[in-house]
Design a protein around this motif. Structure first.
Motif, PDB file in Angstrom:
ATOM      1  N   VAL A 199       0.840  -1.206   0.000  1.00  0.00           N
ATOM      2  CA  VAL A 199       0.000   0.000   0.000  1.00  0.00           C
ATOM      3  C   VAL A 199       0.871   1.251   0.000  1.00  0.00           C
ATOM      4  CG1 VAL A 199      -1.628   1.342   1.382  1.00  0.00           C
ATOM      5  CG2 VAL A 199      -2.008  -1.097   1.024  1.00  0.00           C
ATOM      6  N   LEU A 200       1.910   1.267   0.842  1.00  0.00           N
ATOM      7  CA  LEU A 200       2.811   2.420   0.885  1.00  0.00           C
ATOM      8  C   LEU A 200       3.556   2.599  -0.436  1.00  0.00           C
ATOM      9  CD1 LEU A 200       4.245   2.167   4.499  1.00  0.00           C
ATOM     10  CD2 LEU A 200       2.532   3.751   3.605  1.00  0.00           C
ATOM     11  N   ALA A 201       3.973   1.498  -1.036  1.00  0.00           N
ATOM     12  CA  ALA A 201       4.650   1.593  -2.335  1.00  0.00           C
ATOM     13  C   ALA A 201       3.690   2.083  -3.413  1.00  0.00           C
ATOM     14  CB  ALA A 201       5.232   0.231  -2.719  1.00  0.00           C
ATOM     15  N   GLY A 202       2.436   1.654  -3.353  1.00  0.00           N
ATOM     16  CA  GLY A 202       1.440   2.130  -4.311  1.00  0.00           C
ATOM     17  C   GLY A 202       1.163   3.622  -4.155  1.00  0.00           C
ATOM     18  N   LEU A 203       1.079   4.089  -2.920  1.00  0.00           N
ATOM     19  CA  LEU A 203       0.878   5.522  -2.677  1.00  0.00           C
ATOM     20  C   LEU A 203       2.094   6.336  -3.122  1.00  0.00           C
ATOM     21  CD1 LEU A 203      -0.909   5.512   0.794  1.00  0.00           C
ATOM     22  CD2 LEU A 203      -1.880   6.100  -1.430  1.00  0.00           C
ATOM     23  N   ALA A 204       3.281   5.793  -2.889  1.00  0.00           N
ATOM     24  CA  ALA A 204       4.494   6.482  -3.350  1.00  0.00           C
ATOM     25  C   ALA A 204       4.530   6.534  -4.873  1.00  0.00           C
ATOM     26  CB  ALA A 204       5.733   5.771  -2.811  1.00  0.00           C
ATOM     27  N   ALA A 205       4.128   5.457  -5.532  1.00  0.00           N
ATOM     28  CA  ALA A 205       4.089   5.449  -6.997  1.00  0.00           C
ATOM     29  C   ALA A 205       3.050   6.429  -7.515  1.00  0.00           C
ATOM     30  CB  ALA A 205       3.790   4.042  -7.510  1.00  0.00           C
ATOM     31  N   LEU A 206       1.915   6.525  -6.827  1.00  0.00           N
ATOM     32  CA  LEU A 206       0.873   7.470  -7.217  1.00  0.00           C
ATOM     33  C   LEU A 206       1.376   8.906  -7.107  1.00  0.00           C
ATOM     34  CD1 LEU A 206      -2.225   7.851  -7.872  1.00  0.00           C
ATOM     35  CD2 LEU A 206      -2.479   8.175  -5.426  1.00  0.00           C
ATOM     36  N   CYS A 207       2.003   9.238  -5.994  1.00  0.00           N
ATOM     37  CA  CYS A 207       2.514  10.605  -5.798  1.00  0.00           C
ATOM     38  C   CYS A 207       3.639  10.926  -6.773  1.00  0.00           C
ATOM     39  CB  CYS A 207       2.990  10.781  -4.367  1.00  0.00           C
ATOM     40  SG  CYS A 207       1.665  10.744  -3.161  1.00  0.00           S
ATOM     41  N   LEU A 208       4.570   9.995  -6.945  1.00  0.00           N
ATOM     42  CA  LEU A 208       5.672  10.212  -7.882  1.00  0.00           C
ATOM     43  C   LEU A 208       5.154  10.365  -9.310  1.00  0.00           C
ATOM     44  CD1 LEU A 208       8.733  10.318  -8.427  1.00  0.00           C
ATOM     45  CD2 LEU A 208       8.645   7.830  -8.680  1.00  0.00           C
ATOM     46  N   GLY A 209       4.206   9.527  -9.704  1.00  0.00           N
ATOM     47  CA  GLY A 209       3.624   9.624 -11.040  1.00  0.00           C
ATOM     48  C   GLY A 209       2.880  10.932 -11.243  1.00  0.00           C
ATOM     49  N   ALA A 210       2.163  11.398 -10.215  1.00  0.00           N
ATOM     50  CA  ALA A 210       1.415  12.651 -10.337  1.00  0.00           C
ATOM     51  C   ALA A 210       2.348  13.848 -10.464  1.00  0.00           C
ATOM     52  CB  ALA A 210       0.493  12.835  -9.132  1.00  0.00           C
ATOM     53  N   VAL A 211       3.395  13.887  -9.661  1.00  0.00           N
ATOM     54  CA  VAL A 211       4.334  15.009  -9.734  1.00  0.00           C
ATOM     55  C   VAL A 211       5.056  15.023 -11.076  1.00  0.00           C
ATOM     56  CG1 VAL A 211       6.495  15.903  -8.754  1.00  0.00           C
ATOM     57  CG2 VAL A 211       4.634  15.227  -7.253  1.00  0.00           C
ATOM     58  N   MET A 212       5.499  13.875 -11.518  1.00  0.00           N
ATOM     59  CA  MET A 212       6.240  13.827 -12.785  1.00  0.00           C
ATOM     60  C   MET A 212       5.325  14.075 -13.976  1.00  0.00           C
ATOM     61  SD  MET A 212       9.255  13.644 -11.798  1.00  0.00           S
ATOM     62  CE  MET A 212      10.058  13.494 -13.362  1.00  0.00           C
ATOM     63  N   ALA A 213       4.082  13.618 -13.921  1.00  0.00           N
ATOM     64  CA  ALA A 213       3.135  13.896 -15.009  1.00  0.00           C
ATOM     65  C   ALA A 213       2.821  15.387 -15.074  1.00  0.00           C
ATOM     66  CB  ALA A 213       1.851  13.093 -14.816  1.00  0.00           C
ATOM     67  N   PHE A 214       2.685  16.028 -13.911  1.00  0.00           N
ATOM     68  CA  PHE A 214       2.469  17.476 -13.895  1.00  0.00           C
ATOM     69  C   PHE A 214       3.660  18.205 -14.504  1.00  0.00           C
ATOM     70  CE2 PHE A 214       3.221  21.557 -11.831  1.00  0.00           C
ATOM     71  CZ  PHE A 214       2.091  22.244 -12.236  1.00  0.00           C
ATOM     72  N   CYS A 215       4.869  17.786 -14.134  1.00  0.00           N
ATOM     73  CA  CYS A 215       6.060  18.438 -14.688  1.00  0.00           C
ATOM     74  C   CYS A 215       6.132  18.258 -16.201  1.00  0.00           C
ATOM     75  CB  CYS A 215       7.323  17.878 -14.040  1.00  0.00           C
ATOM     76  SG  CYS A 215       7.516  18.340 -12.326  1.00  0.00           S
ATOM     77  N   GLY A 216       5.861  17.051 -16.684  1.00  0.00           N
ATOM     78  CA  GLY A 216       5.883  16.813 -18.121  1.00  0.00           C
ATOM     79  C   GLY A 216       4.838  17.625 -18.856  1.00  0.00           C
ATOM     80  N   ALA A 217       3.632  17.695 -18.313  1.00  0.00           N
ATOM     81  CA  ALA A 217       2.561  18.469 -18.955  1.00  0.00           C
ATOM     82  C   ALA A 217       2.872  19.964 -18.918  1.00  0.00           C
ATOM     83  CB  ALA A 217       1.232  18.196 -18.265  1.00  0.00           C
ATOM     84  N   HIS A 218       3.437  20.414 -17.810  1.00  0.00           N
ATOM     85  CA  HIS A 218       3.791  21.833 -17.698  1.00  0.00           C
ATOM     86  C   HIS A 218       4.861  22.217 -18.734  1.00  0.00           C
ATOM     87  CE1 HIS A 218       4.411  25.708 -15.831  1.00  0.00           C
ATOM     88  NE2 HIS A 218       5.720  25.454 -15.765  1.00  0.00           N
ATOM     89  N   PHE A 219       5.875  21.377 -18.893  1.00  0.00           N
ATOM     90  CA  PHE A 219       6.910  21.660 -19.895  1.00  0.00           C
ATOM     91  C   PHE A 219       6.347  21.635 -21.302  1.00  0.00           C
ATOM     92  CE2 PHE A 219      10.185  20.069 -16.693  1.00  0.00           C
ATOM     93  CZ  PHE A 219      10.490  21.352 -16.280  1.00  0.00           C
ATOM     94  N   ALA A 220       5.456  20.696 -21.564  1.00  0.00           N
ATOM     95  CA  ALA A 220       4.849  20.619 -22.901  1.00  0.00           C
ATOM     96  C   ALA A 220       4.008  21.856 -23.195  1.00  0.00           C
ATOM     97  CB  ALA A 220       4.012  19.362 -23.030  1.00  0.00           C
ATOM     98  N   LEU A 221       3.269  22.338 -22.204  1.00  0.00           N
ATOM     99  CA  LEU A 221       2.426  23.514 -22.414  1.00  0.00           C
ATOM    100  C   LEU A 221       3.250  24.789 -22.490  1.00  0.00           C
ATOM    101  CD1 LEU A 221      -0.650  22.708 -20.186  1.00  0.00           C
ATOM    102  CD2 LEU A 221      -0.462  22.621 -22.671  1.00  0.00           C
TER     103      LEU A 221
END
Length: 144
Positions: free
Chosen positions: A119-141
């Motif tokens: 569960v902790l690893a899943g939450l860490a993956a969720l947070c890491l994926g959300a932060v990195m997806a935001f960064c990627g989308a922000h750079f693209a925009l």
């Protein structure tokens, strides 16, 4: 002459973040199935300094989250003006369905890691994926 319309930036950002997070979670589930465990960094019973599988899992999830957000934002920005060929759309749909189907199959199997650690690893993956997806989308925009 037809006027080019674009999606609102917030809609593109939200769609890219959701897509990046889903891809990052799919890679996390598939990686856990094949022994790439995020929780290996927090275990004290290993004699190694840092398990290589945990480091690979962190980098893989971060890369997939960032690239998923970046490419989704680019595709959504060009989609309203019709710049995406039909074959490219079909290819992307097939790849997305295969990744999510593989993740669903991996998630339905018994977990190789303990419940709390999973569960902790899943939450860490969720947070890491959300932060990195935001960064990627922000750079693209910013580029567009």
């Amino acid at each position: 002459m037809a006027q080019t319309t674009y999606f609102p930036r917030r809609l593109i950002l939200a769609g890219a973040i959701v897509s990046g997070v889903l891809l990052a979670l799919a890679v996390h589930m598939l990686g856990a199935r094949y022994g790439l465990d995020l929780g290996g960094l927090w275990r004290s019973n290993t004699g190694e300094f840092m398990p290589a599988g945990a480091a690979i899992a962190w980098w893989l999830i971060a890369t997939v989250g960032f690239s998923g957000g970046y490419f989704t934002a680019n595709l959504m920005h060009g989609a309203a003006s019709g710049q995406i060929p039909q074959r490219m759309r079909q290819f992307l749909i097939v790849v997305g369905v295969l990744i999510l189907a593989g993740a669903g199959q991996a998630a339905s199997a018994p977990s190789p890691v303990p419940t709390v650690s999973g569960v902790l690893a899943g939450l860490a993956a969720l947070c890491l994926g959300a932060v990195m997806a935001f960064c990627g989308a922000h750079f693209a925009l910013r580029k567009a």
